[in-house]
Motif scaffolding. Sequence first.
Motif: not given
Length: 282
Positions: A164-166, A181-183, A212-214
């Motif tokens: 996934h994107e971060v 956007m910043i994860l 799928t992100a934590w």
Amino acid sequence: MVATDTQGYVYVLVSPNCDSLKIGGSDYPPFKRLKEINHSEPYKHWGKWELADFRQVRNWRKVKRSLHYAFRSRLNTRLPHQKELFRISLKEASDAFHAVDEDEIIGKPKVDRMFYDAPFRDYLQQLFVFAGLTHWLAYQGAWTFVLFPATEGGRYFTLNIGPHEVAFATLNRKSRPTEHMILTDCLILDFDEVAVWLAAHGGKTVAAHYQTAWPRAVCVHFVGDFATAAEFLHLPGVRRALIAYWHDALFDLKDRDKTSVYARFHHYNAVAKLNEYIAQNP
């Protein structure tokens, strides 16, 4: 772009235990090839080898042949059972790589576009250094960087870690400014300065919607130019929260020897050029 059976990489390796440089080529990324070289005959005897430079090219066999031919008189014939060690300086090798036919370089127009846009280039420099991606160059493929991807609405770039994107930044339109956007890890919510700053820049924090992100993942959104985005990086707590998520995720992928499903889209030449720029502009 349609892949061919000769698309791949040419690279130059250096080792403190060898007075020559290795110029080689491969179908797959040099970071993966490097592991093989350091554990196989005959080159492991002169290792440990490290990657000094490389290019992703349309026909790696053709480009490698031309590089070998250019340095044919400098081939190290004293070392047996090899034909890829040359008595040249790293500068000579890098100059030769810079001189590779531009038509052979994959993605060069996008790399040029990135460097023509100085604020964009400088923001990427800060993001890569700030997040520590410069220490994860050997694991490209677990994380991926795509320049100007063909997404709906258009983007300057997309960064993925695993599935996934971060991070991403949308293209600037007359009717819509650039959105960033910043994860990060949810510990970013502990910093009041971040909340105040986001409120002043049309921003917000939301639980990551990626399946799928934590569980601790938080997506930070805001609008503004790249100078504004760089300002965000330096707010109290941002770096800590960013590294807490990104590095844990990268260590997990490393331990499981996993790559991103987007690895085939990763822009190796852009990362190589950006890393070169970072080294010259610390």
